[in-house]
Design a protein around this motif. Structure first.
Motif, PDB file in Angstrom:
ATOM      1  N   TYR A 143       0.836  -1.214   0.000  1.00  0.00           N
ATOM      2  CA  TYR A 143       0.000   0.000   0.000  1.00  0.00           C
ATOM      3  C   TYR A 143       0.862   1.251   0.000  1.00  0.00           C
ATOM      4  O   TYR A 143       0.515   2.253  -0.611  1.00  0.00           O
ATOM      5  CB  TYR A 143      -0.940  -0.005   1.197  1.00  0.00           C
TER       6      TYR A 143
ATOM      7  N   GLY B   2      -0.133   1.932  -3.485  1.00  0.00           N
ATOM      8  CA  GLY B   2      -1.409   2.568  -3.188  1.00  0.00           C
ATOM      9  C   GLY B   2      -2.470   1.524  -2.880  1.00  0.00           C
ATOM     10  O   GLY B   2      -2.181   0.336  -2.788  1.00  0.00           O
ATOM     11  N   GLU B   3      -3.677   1.990  -2.738  1.00  0.00           N
ATOM     12  CA  GLU B   3      -4.768   1.072  -2.393  1.00  0.00           C
ATOM     13  C   GLU B   3      -4.925  -0.007  -3.450  1.00  0.00           C
ATOM     14  O   GLU B   3      -4.750   0.240  -4.632  1.00  0.00           O
ATOM     15  CB  GLU B   3      -6.077   1.841  -2.228  1.00  0.00           C
TER      16      GLU B   3
ATOM     17  N   LYS C 185      -4.276  -4.030  -9.261  1.00  0.00           N
ATOM     18  CA  LYS C 185      -3.537  -3.797  -8.021  1.00  0.00           C
ATOM     19  C   LYS C 185      -3.884  -4.856  -6.976  1.00  0.00           C
ATOM     20  O   LYS C 185      -3.015  -5.364  -6.272  1.00  0.00           O
ATOM     21  CB  LYS C 185      -3.832  -2.403  -7.463  1.00  0.00           C
TER      22      LYS C 185
END
Length: 132
Positions: A30, A34-35, A41
């Protein structure tokens, strides 16, 4: 029955170790990516976690037959001949365990009905868990 209890306690300990690993890797993921709530992702995070856990287990099984949890409970994974697992055998064991855990932990429940209290993946692959 004591051997079975010892194996289940090692599984609980291993689960806690894997929880710590996944939480740490997820936090790092994260931080850098990132998220990862959906899409590529999320898939990337899942692959990372699967490969990291696999690297841990396979390395331990090949090097000594013992993970941190199995060292604590004095257990060792051995091949049918009683020796260490080869790299290919350890990779196959990880893949089979992964599949057999999916249907509600089938491989773990199997040990309750197995005459030698073997997990299903060990029964299928000819590997054994012995006291070290």
């Amino acid at each position: 029955m004591r051997a079975l209890i010892r194996r289940y306690l090692a599984v609980v300990y291993e689960t806690l170790l894997m929880l710590a690993l996944t939480l740490s890797l997820t936090a790092l993921y994260y931080l850098f990516v990132g998220e990862a709530n959906s899409g590529l992702k999320r898939f990337g995070l899942q692959v990372l976690l699967y490969l990291a856990m696999g690297a841990y287990f396979v390395r331990c099984w090949v090097a000594s037959g013992q993970t941190l949890a199995s060292q604590t409970w004095r257990l060792r994974v051995v091949s049918a001949s009683g020796g260490r697992l080869t790299l290919s055998a350890a990779l196959l064991r990880y893949a089979v365990v992964s599949v057999l855990l999916l249907p509600a932990g089938l491989t773990l429940w199997w040990a309750l009905i197995d005459p030698e209290h073997c997990f299903l993946h060990d029964r299928l692959l000819g590997t054994r868990i012995v006291r070290s």
